[in-house]
Enzyme design. Structure first.
Site, PDB file in Angstrom:
ATOM      1  N   LYS A  96      10.031  76.721  98.020  1.00 44.62           N
ATOM      2  CA  LYS A  96      11.237  77.730  97.835  1.00 44.62           C
ATOM      3  C   LYS A  96      12.502  77.215  98.294  1.00 44.62           C
ATOM      4  O   LYS A  96      12.674  76.716  99.648  1.00 44.62           O
ATOM      5  CB  LYS A  96      11.081  78.963  97.979  1.00 44.62           C
ATOM      6  CG  LYS A  96      11.912  79.918  97.458  1.00 44.62           C
ATOM      7  CD  LYS A  96      11.514  81.612  98.024  1.00 44.62           C
ATOM      8  CE  LYS A  96      12.259  82.558  97.383  1.00 44.62           C
ATOM      9  NZ  LYS A  96      11.983  83.925  97.815  1.00 44.62           N
ATOM     10  N   SER A 149      11.582  87.109  93.999  1.00 46.25           N
ATOM     11  CA  SER A 149      12.612  86.237  94.002  1.00 46.25           C
ATOM     12  C   SER A 149      12.028  84.580  94.075  1.00 46.25           C
ATOM     13  O   SER A 149      12.567  83.698  93.979  1.00 46.25           O
ATOM     14  CB  SER A 149      13.731  86.360  94.984  1.00 46.25           C
ATOM     15  OG  SER A 149      13.171  85.822  96.327  1.00 46.25           O
ATOM     16  N   SER A 166       8.526  89.556  96.966  1.00 51.43           N
ATOM     17  CA  SER A 166       9.343  88.264  96.461  1.00 51.43           C
ATOM     18  C   SER A 166       8.082  87.142  96.414  1.00 51.43           C
ATOM     19  O   SER A 166       8.266  86.137  95.543  1.00 51.43           O
ATOM     20  CB  SER A 166      10.440  87.742  97.256  1.00 51.43           C
ATOM     21  OG  SER A 166      11.349  88.391  96.426  1.00 51.43           O
TER      22      SER A 166
END
Ligand SMILES: *[C@@H]1O[C@H](CO)[C@@H](O)[C@H](O)[C@H]1NC(C)=O
Ligand SMILES: *[C@@H]1O[C@H](CO)[C@@H](O)[C@H](O)[C@H]1NC(C)=O
Ligand SMILES: *[C@@H]1O[C@H](CO)[C@@H](O)[C@H](O)[C@H]1NC(C)=O
Ligand SMILES: *[C@@H]1O[C@H](CO)[C@@H](O)[C@H](O)[C@H]1NC(C)=O
Ligand SMILES: *[C@@H]1O[C@H](CO)[C@@H](O)[C@H](O)[C@H]1NC(C)=O
Ligand SMILES: *[C@@H]1O[C@H](CO)[C@@H](O)[C@H](O)[C@H]1NC(C)=O
Ligand SMILES: CC(=O)N[C@H]1CO[C@H](CO)[C@@H](O)[C@@H]1O
Length: 580
Positions: free
Chosen positions: A119, A200, A224
């Protein structure tokens, strides 16, 4: 050319807003690998770590082949789904080095030569940026790898690239969509056209769902890792806060942030978790780890088909009942999951009521909001202070806001920054004593006698289960672990539901969802065992298929070597057109 057709039809299909094309393409069957010249290659859509490691060991393909194949797959779908924001320009070189090491018998472990995505808020000290999706950090550099990235490299993994995310891990405002960032654009889910990818860790979810790498690391402050694993047919492990180091990961809250794996199988997630856990002098929360540094739990051997035998599992139904019922189509699959757990030998203690959750809800979750908002400006400034190159001289959340308001690519004010204003307000008006008061109240309601831990202990439970959607809040605020595993998909007659912005589908036929196992802090090993036993009995992931699948397979790369086959892109809007 099949993929090309699917992609080109997509806008038309969406305009009709119907679900007909789900069944209309009979060739969209599960791909089960390819056989080239009589040699069988694993399908990258579903390949697990052991498939890839076996192929590398047997010399069926190399890590260079894997990097090449995954890169082509990324480019095939990227302009539609925007899951990956950066490719590591050194990935092929690193792969070649690891191939050479393998040939000379120096294999670092199971992850040797395996491509992994991070990420884009987990920093690497290489040619890639760590942006959290914001132009404020494009070009910024860190002094060294984040601890988790360093551990992956030490285990032999190839960091292939960075994945898109909800900008600043969703901490900027309430009015942008999951998976949107200024630098990466809007990520979309692959199980329905314009599927909300959740967030997220959106790009990690979509990328791993489609086999754009073996697995990814995501981060979680509140949901997330779990939510995008849920919506993208993945296994997600949200580790206990402190099990994995947050050093050089863009923070929100030291009390809640954690880094964990998103993978296609429980065992792959377990391999990744084993590689990244451990104490780190740069993150003192890791000092809470209850096992000796040289004896971490063996999360892979926890993957036991019989782990559910004799397990006691609770169901806190009031967490479902207190929510609105838009997601009720999940419930029949959940009841089925409970009977699977029973038939695998677990005792289900049903209808538990966690009234502490009800109290938190009545308080509008303000205790959590105060804890996060007092942490955020301070924790973020501490991350910025470690940058060695900082092109926009961003040192505080105020600087981020100023930058965001002045750079049109950040799309302000259409996407506002009100969550930051709230953080300024809360952090400037809340004393340390008051913040501590909110933290302890939060722990009491979420984890006390009427909360998760109190109830686990009172009923001598190994775990509690819920549809993943409803599982995130208490573990977020308690810093406790959750393992989510695919459980099903919305049925054909599910009432479709758009997100709050009306631009992406949260609920639509074929959109996946998961089952979450929640437990005590540092009980990952037990949860992984339970999740594995469930996964092996159900194998739901293979029954839930994306509408769009990249076509390049590792077999194509091996066979096409030196022949200059151009299979890079089959995307209507991408390079394919230029190539004709
Ligand atoms: C993926 O697509 C986005 C948006 O078009 C683009 O900015 C980005 O560079 C692409 N990433 C890769 C790795 O090609
Ligand atoms: C970590 O260090 C900070 C600052 O030095 C301190 O406030 C915090 O309580 C420590 N946390 C743990 C879990 O030791
Ligand atoms: C929670 O929010 C609702 C709706 O905004 C409001 O009416 C209520 O007073 C709030 N409760 C607390 C305890 O702040
Ligand atoms: C976001 O909120 C601002 C006001 O705070 C508003 O002007 C803007 O239109 C909103 N944007 C979206 C996408 O809803
Ligand atoms: C922050 O505080 C100011 C001044 O009290 C107020 O006007 C504003 O609405 C607050 N903003 C948020 C997002 O809470
Ligand atoms: C939580 O913090 C607020 C200030 O933001 C304070 O007024 C309140 O008393 C605190 N609550 C507790 C339970 O300590
Ligand atoms: C860092 C990076 O790759 N940024 C690109 C991501 O996507 C946007 C468009 O969505 C491009 O403009 C950026 O250059």
């Amino acid at each position: 050319m099949r993929l090309l057709q699917v992609l080109c039809l997509l806008p038309l299909a969406t305009a009709f807003g119907s679900s007909w094309y789900h069944n209309a393409f009979p060739w969209q069957k599960p791909l089960s690998g390819s056989t080239v010249n009589g040699v069988h290659f694993p399908s990258l859509l579903d390949a697990d770590l052991e498939d890839l490691a076996a192929g590398l060991e047997k010399g069926l393909f190399t890590s260079v082949d894997l990097v090449t194949a995954y890169t082509r797959r990324i480019l095939e779908v990227n302009s539609t789904l925007k899951a990956v924001t950066q490719l590591n320009p050194d990935a092929l070189t690193i792969a070649a080095e690891l191939d050479a090491a393998r040939s000379s018998g120096a294999v670092k472990g199971p992850l040797h030569g395996i491509p992994i995505l991070l990420k884009d808020n987990i920093a690497t000290a290489d040619k890639m940026d760590n942006t959290a999706g914001s132009y404020a950090l494009v070009g910024a550099k860190v002094p060294e790898d984040s601890t988790v990235a360093a551990k992956l490299r030490k285990a032999g993994a190839i960091i292939l690239g960075k994945t898109n995310l909800s900008e600043w891990a969703n901490s900027r405002s309430k009015n942008y969509t999951s998976g949107w960032s200024a630098t990466g654009g809007q990520t979309e889910g692959a199980y329905y056209p314009q599927q909300d990818p959740s967030g997220s860790s959106s790009g990690s979810g979509v990328a791993i769902a489609l086999g754009l790498a073996l697995a990814s690391l995501g981060t979680e402050t509140h949901g997330s890792i779990l939510a995008p694993s849920d919506a993208n047919n993945l296994v997600g492990i949200k580790p206990s806060v402190g099990l994995t180091s947050r050093y050089l990961v863009v923070p929100i809250s030291e009390h809640q942030d954690t880094v964990g794996p998103m993978a296609r199988t429980v065992k792959d997630a377990a391999y990744l978790l084993s590689a990244i856990v451990g104490r780190d002098p740069n993150d003192n929360y890791t000092s809470a780890i209850p096992f000796p540094t040289d004896q971490p739990p063996n999360y892979v051997s926890a993957c036991d088909y019989f782990a559910l035998g004799g397990a006691r599992i609770g169901v806190p139904r009031n967490l479902i009942e207190l929510d609105d019922q838009s997601f009720a189509p999940i419930l029949p699959a959940f009841e089925k999951a409970l009977s699977t757990l029973r038939s695998a030998g677990a005792t289900i203690i049903d209808d538990l009521v966690l009234s502490g959750y009800e109290t938190l809800k009545k308080e509008n979750f303000s205790f959590e909001s105060i804890v996060m908002n007092t942490d955020f400006p301070r924790n973020l400034a501490s991350y910025f202070s470690q940058l060695t190159i900082n092109p926009h001289n961003i040192l505080s959340l105020k600087d981020v806001e100023r930058f965001t308001h002045s750079d049109p690519r950040e799309e302000w004010p259409l996407k506002d920054t009100l969550a930051w204003d709230r953080a300024f307000n809360v952090s400037s008006t809340t004393s340390d004593a008051e913040a501590w008061g909110n933290y302890t109240a939060l722990q009491r309601y979420a984890g006390g006698a009427e909360g998760l831990f109190g109830t686990l202990r009172r009923h001598s439970l190994d775990a509690m289960v819920l549809p993943t959607l409803w599982s995130t809040t208490l573990p977020a605020v308690l810093g406790s672990p959750v393992v989510s595993v695919p459980m099903g998909k919305y049925p054909e007659d599910a009432r479709k539901l758009k997100n709050g912005y009306g631009n992406q589908w949260l609920v639509a036929p074929g959109v996946p969802f998961g089952l979450a196992f929640m437990g005590e802090r540092f009980s990952e090993k037990r949860l992984i065992g339970l999740a594995y036993a469930y996964e092996q009995r159900t194998k739901v992931r293979g029954q839930v298929r994306p509408y769009l699948v990249p076509r390049t397979e590792v077999g194509d790369v091996v066979v096409g070597k030196g022949k200059g086959r151009g299979t890079e892109a089959k995307d209507c809007t991408g390079i394919a057109e230029r190539k004709g």
